[in-house]
Design an enzyme around this catalytic site. Structure first.
Site, PDB file in Angstrom:
ATOM      1  N   ASP A 257      48.981  40.814  53.822  1.00 60.47           N
ATOM      2  CA  ASP A 257      48.542  41.490  52.686  1.00 60.47           C
ATOM      3  C   ASP A 257      49.985  41.421  51.706  1.00 60.47           C
ATOM      4  O   ASP A 257      51.060  41.221  52.063  1.00 60.47           O
ATOM      5  CB  ASP A 257      48.081  42.998  52.863  1.00 60.47           C
TER       6      ASP A 257
HETATM    7  C1  NOJ Z   1      46.719  44.847  48.443  1.00 62.57           C
HETATM    8  C2  NOJ Z   1      45.108  44.822  48.910  1.00 62.57           C
HETATM    9  O1  NOJ Z   1      45.345  45.536  50.184  1.00 62.57           O
HETATM   10  C3  NOJ Z   1      44.513  43.780  49.138  1.00 62.57           C
HETATM   11  O2  NOJ Z   1      43.123  43.856  49.401  1.00 62.57           O
HETATM   12  C4  NOJ Z   1      44.582  42.861  48.142  1.00 62.57           C
HETATM   13  O3  NOJ Z   1      44.011  41.467  48.328  1.00 62.57           O
HETATM   14  C5  NOJ Z   1      46.137  42.542  47.709  1.00 62.57           C
HETATM   15  N1  NOJ Z   1      46.815  43.749  47.277  1.00 62.57           N
HETATM   16  C6  NOJ Z   1      46.295  41.358  46.766  1.00 62.57           C
HETATM   17  O4  NOJ Z   1      45.929  42.345  45.399  1.00 62.57           O
END
Ligand code: NOJ
Length: 713
Positions: A257
């Site tokens: 993430d």
């Molecule tokens: C943080 C989020 O937790 C995740 O779901 C997302 O895909 C990423 N950012 C990228 O934007």
């Protein structure tokens, strides 16, 4: 030698690590860590993928840097969060789950993939498959709700929809099932907090949706931000290797993430970025999203023998293989160069699909005196409340490149549907503040109206990432507005906009009718009007148990049997002394303008063995005044097992259209293998004995019909 192996052979260590490095473009950032000088890094082969990027020109520009100006010309993997649409926005995932309709789920993912791929995107960070039983957690809106069976169906449908028949098609996106682990189980529903979940619960509740997506061929997996019992998912070797790779057989790419590798320092499991890179990589993360940890740390780690070159090669192979499957080596520009871009016909079809999805997402929670549907010849309606004309709230979180100006508000939808009806619009109070000065004006409009449409709820920012709430009631002065409106004694339809169920028992008691509309997307207003005026008979069903009070969370229907089962009025039973243990509305609840009865439920296979099927039949009668679609939920209960089993477990859902006054005979078949559970040794176990099998229109025990069968092994 295979082309990819030739390429791998030609790569320097820095170029290999570059393939494992994902950087945020400058369009949008969801956390710290965006790099500068992206163009130069692409040319140098230090970036393998970019996120938050779309748009034909920009995508072609960066792709040219990689293909024409880097030493090996390896195309970039361009990624974006296509969660519930790209330009045309569909209902948020929790809302869409209410449809209980895999065909629809697949179609909306496919439509989103078409739009996003036309703007150069090749990979989406969806579907989110986090089971969410705690409405305090704001990300409940992005997922499938509380049930594992349901989440499995969504995982399969979304993966198929995004990825299409072949990943190399210009209209396909690689899908990412996220957030692997038990993100939805964060302590007290607080975003990014620790979770502490037993391995059994992980295997039985949280991980099967990922297993289903993997079986459907999902290209990537994203571990969650949080830790489970102290082990951050980004560095959780056991879950990412032993479980994900070995037990679930995942062969695709694991993408961290946003900045999660770097955040291992905050978790307190790494001293510095180098150690974080080593931990995450050795745990099984292939791509570092925006931490800069892999690009800086892995070459040093290889040099010091902390990471093996063989493992690096394997990760790079997975990334290159994905690029190959996406057709990027053959034609890096295939996404974003299609002539059909923005063709009006496709757009109209997607809007029609968005309208259907929104109609199916709306759940009719209550309907006293059959107030709904509204008569078409109403003369005067008042539309009151902060969400009457708030298009931002209709789009919800992660609305990609959706435009507010192309979103139909509730007001616009109702005005179009009832052109001859006098419509008064008064906001009254805004979504959040305590200012009650506008209430009098709202009441003046209500006094003239035959029916009041009271549009209440949460703003778009109140759910989604980093939007946990300790109070899941109606925010601001909305209760004051609602109480004042109810006091007029007129028929009031409450239209609830939210990313979670809102605990407000007083509202359900006093409103004449309540519609849960969640965040319905681009076609919100049209879909609302379709339901209000009965053009469409509501079919939406709750994918969560709707709590009466925040203190009931986490709340879910498939709780384990306890030694002292809940019994109202029995002191030493599993109850609260200040509210009921049951939810406000059970999982599966949702009214229709028809009225269905279930009759003659019978199990046709009283004795079953290994490899057999359990078969039941039931008759559905429509006693209502109009044709409609009934939704039937099939549950089981394993009466005596080596472990306490849930009182109800969903095993299937069937929808059937029944004409007015008509009957339909339905059968449901369940494979005996689906009776297995995660046993004492943590493996899938079938145990002989008696099972109860139920059918109902929700998980409410009162409405269930029951029969039983014996499993002999
Ligand atoms: C943080 C989020 O937790 C995740 O779901 C997302 O895909 C990423 N950012 C990228 O934007």
């Amino acid at each position: 030698m295979d082309q990819l192996e030739v390429l791998l052979d030609a790569m320097t260590l820095e170029e290999k690590v570059g393939q494992l490095n994902m950087v945020a473009s400058f369009r949008a950032v969801t956390g710290p860590g965006a790099l500068q000088e992206v163009d130069d890094l692409i040319r140098a082969g230090h970036i393998g993928s970019l996120l938050n990027i779309w748009g034909r020109e920009e995508v072609a520009r960066v792709q040219r840097l990689a293909v024409d100006e880097s030493r090996l010309g390896i195309p970039l993997l361009l990624c974006h969060d296509i969660i519930h649409g790209h330009r045309v926005i569909f209902p948020t995932p929790l809302a869409e789950a209410c449809a209980f309709n895999p065909v629809l789920w697949q179609k909306t993912a496919q439509a989103a993939a078409q739009e996003a791929s036309e703007e150069g995107v090749a990979l989406t960070f969806a579907p989110m498959l986090d089971i969410a039983r705690d409405a305090r957690w704001g990300r409940m809106v992005e997922g499938p709700g509380e049930d594992t069976w349901l989440a499995r169906q969504i995982g399969v449908a979304k993966t198929r929809g995004f990825q299409g028949e072949d990943l190399s098609f210009a209209t396909s996106l690689a899908a990412t099932a996220k957030h692997f682990g038990a993100y939805g189980a964060v302590t007290a529903g607080r975003e990014y907090a620790s979770a502490d979940v037993s391995e059994r619960t992980l295997l039985e509740i949280y991980l099967p949706p990922f297993a289903a997506a993997i079986a459907a061929g999902v290209a990537a997996i994203m571990p969650a931000f949080n830790d489970i019992a102290g082990q951050p998912m980004t560095a959780n070797r056991y879950l990412l290797k032993d479980i994900l790779r070995q037990r679930l057989g995942f062969e695709g790419v694991v993408i961290s993430d946003f900045n999660a590798v770097g955040e291992l320092l905050n978790h307190g499991v790494a001293h510095d970025l180098l150690e974080a890179a080593v931990l995450a990589f050795n745990a099984g993360v292939d791509i570092d999203m925006t931490s800069n940890a892999f690009i800086e740390g892995l070459p040093i780690a290889v040099d010091r023998g902390l990471v093996s070159l063989n493992d690096i090669d394997n990760s790079v192979r997975r990334v290159l293989r994905l690029k190959e499957r996406l057709g990027l080596f053959k034609d890096p520009y295939r996404r974003g160069s299609s002539v059909s871009y923005n063709a009006q016909k496709g757009k109209d079809q997607r809007r029609a699909l968005a309208r259907e999805a929104a109609q199916r997402a709306i759940v009719l929670l209550t309907n006293k005196d059959q107030l709904l549907p509204l008569a078409p010849d109403l003369i005067c309606l008042a539309m009151i409340g902060p969400f009457v004309d708030d298009v931002g709230a209709m789009l919800g979180s992660w609305a990609s490149a959706g435009h507010e100006e192309q979103t139909v508000s509730f007001f616009e939808g109702v005005r179009k549907a009832a052109p001859n009806c006098h419509l008064d619009l008064v906001i009254g109070v805004d979504g959040l503040s305590q200012d009650v000065s506008g209430i009098e004006l709202a009441l003046a409009a209500c006094r003239k109206a035959e029916v009041i449409l009271l549009c209440l709820g949460e703003t778009a920012e109140m759910s989604g990432e980093a939007a946990s709430r300790a109070d899941i009631g109606l925010p601001g002065a909305q209760r004051a507005l609602a109480e004042a409106v109810f006091a007029l004694g007129k028929p009031v339809v409450v239209v609830l906009t939210s990313g979670r169920p809102l605990a407000a028992p007083w509202l359900f008691e006093r409103a004449t009718a309540v519609l849960a509309t969640w965040q319905l997307g681009s076609e919100a207003g049209h879909a609302l009007a379709d339901i209000l005026f009965g053009v469409i008979n509501p079919t939406g069903r709750l994918p969560i148990s709707w709590p009466r009070a925040v203190g009931q969370t986490p709340i879910f229907y498939n709780q384990r049997a306890t030694g002292r089962p809940t019994q109202i009025g029995v002191h030493y039973s599993s109850c609260y002394i200040d509210t009921l243990a049951s939810p406000q509305f059970p999982f599966g609840h949702g009214l229709s303008y028809s009225a269905f009865s279930l009759l003659d439920f019978a199990c046709l296979t009283p004795l079953v063995k290994h490899n057999d099927n359990v078969e039941v039949s039931v008759r559905v009668r429509n006693d209502g005044a109009r044709p409609g679609e009934a939704t039937l939920f099939f549950f089981i209960h394993d009466l005596v097992a080596s472990l306490a089993r849930p009182v109800l477990e969903l095993k299937g859902v069937k929808k059937v259209f029944v004409g007015q006054g008509a009957e339909e005979q339905l059968s449901f078949v369940l494979a005996v293998e689906d009776l297995a559970f995660v046993g004492p040794e943590l493996d899938l176990t079938l145990e002989a004995g008696r099972f109860e099998i139920y059918v109902g229109q929700s998980a409410d025990p009162v409405g269930l019909l029951k029969d039983s069968f014996d499993l002999v092994l």
